[in-house]
Scaffold this motif. Structure first.
Motif, PDB file in Angstrom:
ATOM      1  N   VAL A  78       0.834  -1.201   0.000  1.00  0.00           N
ATOM      2  CA  VAL A  78       0.000   0.000   0.000  1.00  0.00           C
ATOM      3  C   VAL A  78       0.871   1.254   0.000  1.00  0.00           C
ATOM      4  O   VAL A  78       0.646   2.189  -0.771  1.00  0.00           O
ATOM      5  CB  VAL A  78      -0.947   0.005   1.218  1.00  0.00           C
ATOM      6  CG1 VAL A  78      -1.657   1.360   1.340  1.00  0.00           C
ATOM      7  CG2 VAL A  78      -1.970  -1.121   1.103  1.00  0.00           C
ATOM      8  N   LEU A  79       1.884   1.260   0.849  1.00  0.00           N
ATOM      9  CA  LEU A  79       2.748   2.446   0.946  1.00  0.00           C
ATOM     10  C   LEU A  79       3.545   2.652  -0.340  1.00  0.00           C
ATOM     11  O   LEU A  79       3.699   3.792  -0.810  1.00  0.00           O
ATOM     12  CB  LEU A  79       3.694   2.292   2.139  1.00  0.00           C
ATOM     13  CG  LEU A  79       4.427   3.556   2.621  1.00  0.00           C
ATOM     14  CD1 LEU A  79       3.442   4.673   2.919  1.00  0.00           C
ATOM     15  CD2 LEU A  79       5.269   3.247   3.844  1.00  0.00           C
ATOM     16  N   ARG A  80       4.007   1.568  -0.922  1.00  0.00           N
ATOM     17  CA  ARG A  80       4.764   1.680  -2.175  1.00  0.00           C
ATOM     18  C   ARG A  80       3.893   2.258  -3.290  1.00  0.00           C
ATOM     19  O   ARG A  80       4.330   3.136  -4.039  1.00  0.00           O
ATOM     20  CB  ARG A  80       5.315   0.312  -2.588  1.00  0.00           C
ATOM     21  CG  ARG A  80       6.188   0.365  -3.836  1.00  0.00           C
ATOM     22  CD  ARG A  80       6.585  -1.025  -4.310  1.00  0.00           C
ATOM     23  NE  ARG A  80       7.496  -0.936  -5.427  1.00  0.00           N
ATOM     24  CZ  ARG A  80       8.815  -1.037  -5.351  1.00  0.00           C
ATOM     25  NH1 ARG A  80       9.377  -1.255  -4.173  1.00  0.00           N
ATOM     26  NH2 ARG A  80       9.572  -0.925  -6.414  1.00  0.00           N
ATOM     27  N   ASP A  81       2.654   1.781  -3.388  1.00  0.00           N
ATOM     28  CA  ASP A  81       1.745   2.297  -4.404  1.00  0.00           C
ATOM     29  C   ASP A  81       1.517   3.798  -4.220  1.00  0.00           C
ATOM     30  O   ASP A  81       1.483   4.557  -5.188  1.00  0.00           O
ATOM     31  CB  ASP A  81       0.401   1.570  -4.334  1.00  0.00           C
ATOM     32  CG  ASP A  81       0.443   0.186  -4.945  1.00  0.00           C
ATOM     33  OD1 ASP A  81       1.536  -0.249  -5.377  1.00  0.00           O
ATOM     34  OD2 ASP A  81      -0.613  -0.478  -4.976  1.00  0.00           O
ATOM     35  N   TYR A  82       1.363   4.213  -2.970  1.00  0.00           N
ATOM     36  CA  TYR A  82       1.126   5.628  -2.680  1.00  0.00           C
ATOM     37  C   TYR A  82       2.328   6.482  -3.088  1.00  0.00           C
ATOM     38  O   TYR A  82       2.181   7.483  -3.789  1.00  0.00           O
ATOM     39  CB  TYR A  82       0.817   5.812  -1.190  1.00  0.00           C
ATOM     40  CG  TYR A  82       0.814   7.249  -0.751  1.00  0.00           C
ATOM     41  CD1 TYR A  82      -0.206   8.112  -1.150  1.00  0.00           C
ATOM     42  CD2 TYR A  82       1.844   7.758   0.043  1.00  0.00           C
ATOM     43  CE1 TYR A  82      -0.202   9.447  -0.756  1.00  0.00           C
ATOM     44  CE2 TYR A  82       1.844   9.087   0.441  1.00  0.00           C
ATOM     45  CZ  TYR A  82       0.823   9.928   0.039  1.00  0.00           C
ATOM     46  OH  TYR A  82       0.837  11.243   0.417  1.00  0.00           O
ATOM     47  N   ILE A  83       3.518   6.063  -2.660  1.00  0.00           N
ATOM     48  CA  ILE A  83       4.732   6.819  -2.993  1.00  0.00           C
ATOM     49  C   ILE A  83       4.914   6.882  -4.510  1.00  0.00           C
ATOM     50  O   ILE A  83       5.238   7.931  -5.074  1.00  0.00           O
ATOM     51  CB  ILE A  83       5.972   6.174  -2.342  1.00  0.00           C
ATOM     52  CG1 ILE A  83       5.859   6.185  -0.821  1.00  0.00           C
ATOM     53  CG2 ILE A  83       7.251   6.905  -2.771  1.00  0.00           C
ATOM     54  CD1 ILE A  83       6.933   5.355  -0.135  1.00  0.00           C
ATOM     55  N   VAL A 142       5.944   3.679  14.899  1.00  0.00           N
ATOM     56  CA  VAL A 142       6.358   2.982  13.675  1.00  0.00           C
ATOM     57  C   VAL A 142       5.783   3.687  12.446  1.00  0.00           C
ATOM     58  O   VAL A 142       6.474   3.875  11.438  1.00  0.00           O
ATOM     59  CB  VAL A 142       5.919   1.506  13.714  1.00  0.00           C
ATOM     60  CG1 VAL A 142       6.172   0.821  12.371  1.00  0.00           C
ATOM     61  CG2 VAL A 142       6.660   0.768  14.825  1.00  0.00           C
ATOM     62  N   ALA A 143       4.517   4.094  12.530  1.00  0.00           N
ATOM     63  CA  ALA A 143       3.886   4.793  11.404  1.00  0.00           C
ATOM     64  C   ALA A 143       4.579   6.127  11.122  1.00  0.00           C
ATOM     65  O   ALA A 143       4.774   6.497   9.961  1.00  0.00           O
ATOM     66  CB  ALA A 143       2.402   5.017  11.694  1.00  0.00           C
ATOM     67  N   ILE A 199      10.267   8.477   6.517  1.00  0.00           N
ATOM     68  CA  ILE A 199      11.232   7.881   5.586  1.00  0.00           C
ATOM     69  C   ILE A 199      10.708   8.022   4.157  1.00  0.00           C
ATOM     70  O   ILE A 199      11.445   8.385   3.233  1.00  0.00           O
ATOM     71  CB  ILE A 199      11.490   6.402   5.929  1.00  0.00           C
ATOM     72  CG1 ILE A 199      12.277   6.292   7.244  1.00  0.00           C
ATOM     73  CG2 ILE A 199      12.255   5.706   4.795  1.00  0.00           C
ATOM     74  CD1 ILE A 199      12.341   4.882   7.798  1.00  0.00           C
ATOM     75  N   SER A 200       9.420   7.752   3.978  1.00  0.00           N
ATOM     76  CA  SER A 200       8.802   7.895   2.651  1.00  0.00           C
ATOM     77  C   SER A 200       8.954   9.319   2.141  1.00  0.00           C
ATOM     78  O   SER A 200       9.309   9.551   0.979  1.00  0.00           O
ATOM     79  CB  SER A 200       7.317   7.530   2.719  1.00  0.00           C
ATOM     80  OG  SER A 200       7.132   6.218   3.170  1.00  0.00           O
ATOM     81  N   ALA A 224      15.005   1.746  -2.652  1.00  0.00           N
ATOM     82  CA  ALA A 224      15.773   2.161  -1.479  1.00  0.00           C
ATOM     83  C   ALA A 224      14.845   2.583  -0.349  1.00  0.00           C
ATOM     84  O   ALA A 224      15.105   2.286   0.828  1.00  0.00           O
ATOM     85  CB  ALA A 224      16.716   3.300  -1.847  1.00  0.00           C
ATOM     86  N   ALA A 225      13.749   3.274  -0.692  1.00  0.00           N
ATOM     87  CA  ALA A 225      12.786   3.693   0.324  1.00  0.00           C
ATOM     88  C   ALA A 225      12.176   2.478   1.019  1.00  0.00           C
ATOM     89  O   ALA A 225      12.110   2.417   2.253  1.00  0.00           O
ATOM     90  CB  ALA A 225      11.688   4.546  -0.308  1.00  0.00           C
ATOM     91  N   ILE A 226      11.751   1.504   0.230  1.00  0.00           N
ATOM     92  CA  ILE A 226      11.122   0.309   0.795  1.00  0.00           C
ATOM     93  C   ILE A 226      12.126  -0.511   1.590  1.00  0.00           C
ATOM     94  O   ILE A 226      11.812  -1.058   2.655  1.00  0.00           O
ATOM     95  CB  ILE A 226      10.482  -0.533  -0.317  1.00  0.00           C
ATOM     96  CG1 ILE A 226       9.352   0.247  -1.004  1.00  0.00           C
ATOM     97  CG2 ILE A 226       9.965  -1.856   0.229  1.00  0.00           C
ATOM     98  CD1 ILE A 226       8.289   0.767  -0.059  1.00  0.00           C
TER      99      ILE A 226
END
Length: 198
Positions: free
Chosen positions: A93-98, A159-160, A166-167, A185-187
């Motif tokens: 989910v986070l990768r898709d958003y970034i 954690v969030a 970081i994102s 690298a972000a992930i």
């Protein structure tokens, strides 16, 4: 306890009219048009005073449009990764958003034109946008903690926060520098914060 829905017809009508203006603002954003409360009020059949009372100023309007777009992006990503669980679901989910934000020509154009304004809106405490993203990530983390699919060092909020910031570091550094955002690298930096439970 869920918030009570308004029953006063005047409040309901006012909320609907405000939602119409916000939808118009989102369409203008997608079409690359400037966001201006005065012209938006005229187009939506509202007085300038009412529109300014609802949205504050042009920066607050932009901030709300970007939060709404963030909600849309997270919801789309959540549906896309609905069949996954644990760390892969959160990371997906986070990768898709970034990836979507990094690829947005509209966002890049706005950031190029007025980087200080945009960064103040999306990555500072002056507006609620940064905390909004943290809240969305926190919800994902809490869902997986409740399911017992991950373990984290610390509480879900901490954690969030780390994941969201970081994102931001990778996303905005890349966009501002005119470089391609290094998603891998972000992930890779975020992944160790989540420990899957096999």
């Amino acid at each position: 306890m869920a918030a009570e829905l308004p029953t006063d017809p005047r409040i309901i009508r006012r909320e609907r009219e405000r939602a119409v203006l916000l939808d118009m603002a989102k369409m203008r954003w997608r079409d690359g048009e400037p966001l201006d409360i005065s012209s938006l009020a005229v187009a939506g059949g509202q007085s300038r005073a009412t529109a300014y009372r609802w949205f504050g100023d042009n920066d607050q309007l932009l901030a709300e449009v970007l939060r709404s777009r963030t909600d849309d992006l997270f919801e789309t990503a959540r549906k896309r990764h609905a069949g996954e669980e644990g760390a892969p679901r959160i990371i997906g989910v986070l990768r898709d958003y970034i990836q979507h934000v990094a690829a947005s020509s509209r966002f890049k154009e706005l950031l190029d034109r007025d980087p200080q304004r945009v960064m103040t809106i999306v990555a500072s405490g002056a507006f609620p946008n940064q905390m909004h993203v943290i809240s969305l990530v926190q919800t994902l983390v809490e869902e997986e903690l409740d399911s017992g699919t991950i373990a984290v060092s610390g509480d879900a909020y901490t954690v969030a926060c780390a994941m969201a910031r970081i994102s931001e570091a990778f996303l905005y550094a890349g966009v501002l520098a005119g470089e391609q955002v290094d998603l891998d690298a972000a992930i890779a930096t975020i992944r160790p914060l989540l420990l899957s439970r096999e």
